[in-house]
Design an enzyme around this catalytic site. Structure first.
Site, PDB file in Angstrom:
ATOM      1  N   HIS A   1       1.047  -1.259   0.110  1.00 41.25           N
ATOM      2  CA  HIS A   1      -0.023   0.099  -0.072  1.00 41.25           C
ATOM      3  C   HIS A   1       0.835   1.212  -0.002  1.00 41.25           C
ATOM      4  O   HIS A   1       1.740   1.251   0.766  1.00 41.25           O
ATOM      5  CB  HIS A   1      -0.860   0.112   1.430  1.00 41.25           C
ATOM      6  CG  HIS A   1      -1.914   1.249   1.072  1.00 41.25           C
ATOM      7  ND1 HIS A   1      -2.627   1.423  -0.149  1.00 41.25           N
ATOM      8  CD2 HIS A   1      -2.320   2.030   2.283  1.00 41.25           C
ATOM      9  CE1 HIS A   1      -3.426   2.527   0.290  1.00 41.25           C
ATOM     10  NE2 HIS A   1      -3.261   2.910   1.616  1.00 41.25           N
TER      11      HIS A   1
ATOM     12  N   HIS B   1      -3.618   8.936   1.206  1.00 40.24           N
ATOM     13  CA  HIS B   1      -3.452   7.781   0.307  1.00 40.24           C
ATOM     14  C   HIS B   1      -4.645   7.580  -0.404  1.00 40.24           C
ATOM     15  O   HIS B   1      -5.923   8.046   0.124  1.00 40.24           O
ATOM     16  CB  HIS B   1      -3.095   6.547   1.221  1.00 40.24           C
ATOM     17  CG  HIS B   1      -3.657   6.131   2.336  1.00 40.24           C
ATOM     18  ND1 HIS B   1      -4.259   5.238   2.613  1.00 40.24           N
ATOM     19  CD2 HIS B   1      -3.876   6.942   3.590  1.00 40.24           C
ATOM     20  CE1 HIS B   1      -4.731   5.049   3.929  1.00 40.24           C
ATOM     21  NE2 HIS B   1      -4.458   6.427   4.484  1.00 40.24           N
TER      22      HIS B   1
ATOM     23  N   CYS C   1      -3.483   2.824  -5.428  1.00 38.59           N
ATOM     24  CA  CYS C   1      -2.737   3.649  -4.618  1.00 38.59           C
ATOM     25  C   CYS C   1      -1.114   4.114  -5.135  1.00 38.59           C
ATOM     26  O   CYS C   1      -1.071   5.026  -4.781  1.00 38.59           O
ATOM     27  CB  CYS C   1      -2.477   3.022  -3.228  1.00 38.59           C
ATOM     28  SG  CYS C   1      -1.543   1.223  -3.212  1.00 38.59           S
TER      29      CYS C   1
END
Length: 260
Positions: A30, A42, A152
Site C-alpha cells: 500500500h 493515500h 494507490c
C-alpha cells in the site's frame, strides 16, 4: 535505503515522501504520500471502486488498514464519494514496516529490483508540489479505484511526478506492482515457445526473466512515450466531467530472442 531494501526509519521521513508498506504476505504494497505532522494521504478501496471481477478481489484487499483495525479518532473518515483519505502514520502502516519509494534510479538499479512497485526511472517534482497535489486530491478525489488500473501506487506516483499514462488524453494508467503481478505470468507464457528450441530448464527460466524485466522497463512511467504532465486542478476538473476514464493500457510488446 539501498539496492536490497528501501526500508527507512520514521525519523528520516520528510513531507512529500512517497512511502509504502507491504500487505498480505508481500503480495501487494500500500502506497501513500507523507505530508508531515505524522499524516499520510493515500488512495483506498473505501470509495467508489471497480473490482477485477475475479478471486483477486478477495486476495488484494490490502489497500488500507485492516477493517478489524480499531478506528483512530485522529484520522479523517473516508469521503463516501471517493477513496482518498488522510491517516496517521500508524494507521497507514497497520503494523507493517515503513519503506520509501525511489525516484530517478538508473536502469541497472531499476532492473536489479526484481519486484515492481519499489522504484521508478521517472524524476520527481519538488516535495512542496507533491504535498499540494496530495492535499488537493484529498479534497477532490482521484477517480475510481481499480487494483490494476488506478490504484494507490498510481496515486502516489502522480503526486510525485504529475505524470499520467494517457491514450488520446482520455485514460489513466498502470502501476509498477500491477505490471509485476501481471507480468510474471505473461513472461512465463511468452517464454513457453522456447520449449521448441531448448529443453534446458535454465534457458527457459532465463528467457522468462528477460521477458519480465523488459516488460517492467518498457512500462515504467519514466520510460513510456504515452505519458503527459497534467496539473492537479486540471485533472480533478476533467475527472468531475468524465473526461478521464480508467481503462487498462495495452501490454507492451516484447520481442522474443531468436536462435540461429
Amino acid at each position: 535505503m539501498g539496492l536490497l531494501s528501501n526500508r527507512i526509519d520514521r525519523s528520516s521521513l520528510k513531507p512529500g515522501d512517497h512511502i509504502y508498506s507491504w500487505r498480505t504476505a508481500y503480495i501487494y504494497a500500500h502506497h501513500g504520500i507523507y505530508v508531515g505532522d505524522d499524516r499520510v494521504i493515500h488512495f483506498t478501496r473505501r470509495g467508489q471502486e471497480v473490482g477485477t471481477g475475479t478471486v483477486l478481489d478477495l486476495i488484494l484487499v490490502s489497500s488500507g488498514p485492516s477493517r478489524a483495525h480499531t478506528h483512530c479518532p485522529t484520522c479523517v473518515p473516508p469521503n463516501e464519494g471517493h477513496g482518498v483519505v488522510s491517516s496517521c502514520l500508524n494507521c497507514f502502516l497497520a503494523g507493517g514496516v515503513l519503506y520509501r519509494f525511489e525516484y530517478s534510479v538508473n536502469a541497472a538499479h531499476f532492473l536489479a529490483k526484481a519486484r515492481g512497485g519499489t522504484c521508478t526511472l521517472a524524476v520527481s517534482d519538488p516535495n512542496e508540489i507533491t504535498v499540494h497535489r496530495a492535499n488537493h486530491l484529498l479534497r477532490n478525489g482521484f477517480g475510481c479505484y481499480d487494483v490494476f488500473k488506478n490504484n494507490c501506487e498510481d496515486f502516489a506516483i502522480y503526486c510525485k511526478t504529475g505524470l499520467l499514462v494517457l491514450e488520446g488524453r482520455m485514460t489513466m494508467g498502470q502501476s509498477g506492482q500491477a505490471v509485476s503481478i501481471i507480468g510474471g505470468p505473461i513472461a512465463a507464457v511468452l517464454s513457453t515457445p522456447m520449449r521448441l528450441v531448448t529443453t534446458n530448464i535454465y534457458g527457459m527460466a532465463a528467457t522468462a526473466v528477460s521477458v519480465y524485466c523488459a516488460s517492467r522497463y518498457a512500462t515504467d512511467i519514466g520510460m513510456r512515450a504515452d505519458v503527459a504532465k497534467v496539473e492537479v486542478e486540471d485533472l480533478t476538473r476533467r475527472l468531475s466531467v468524465g473526461l478521464f476514464q480508467v481503462i487498462e493500457p495495452p501490454v507492451a510488446a516484447v520481442a522474443l530472442p531468436t536462435t540461429s
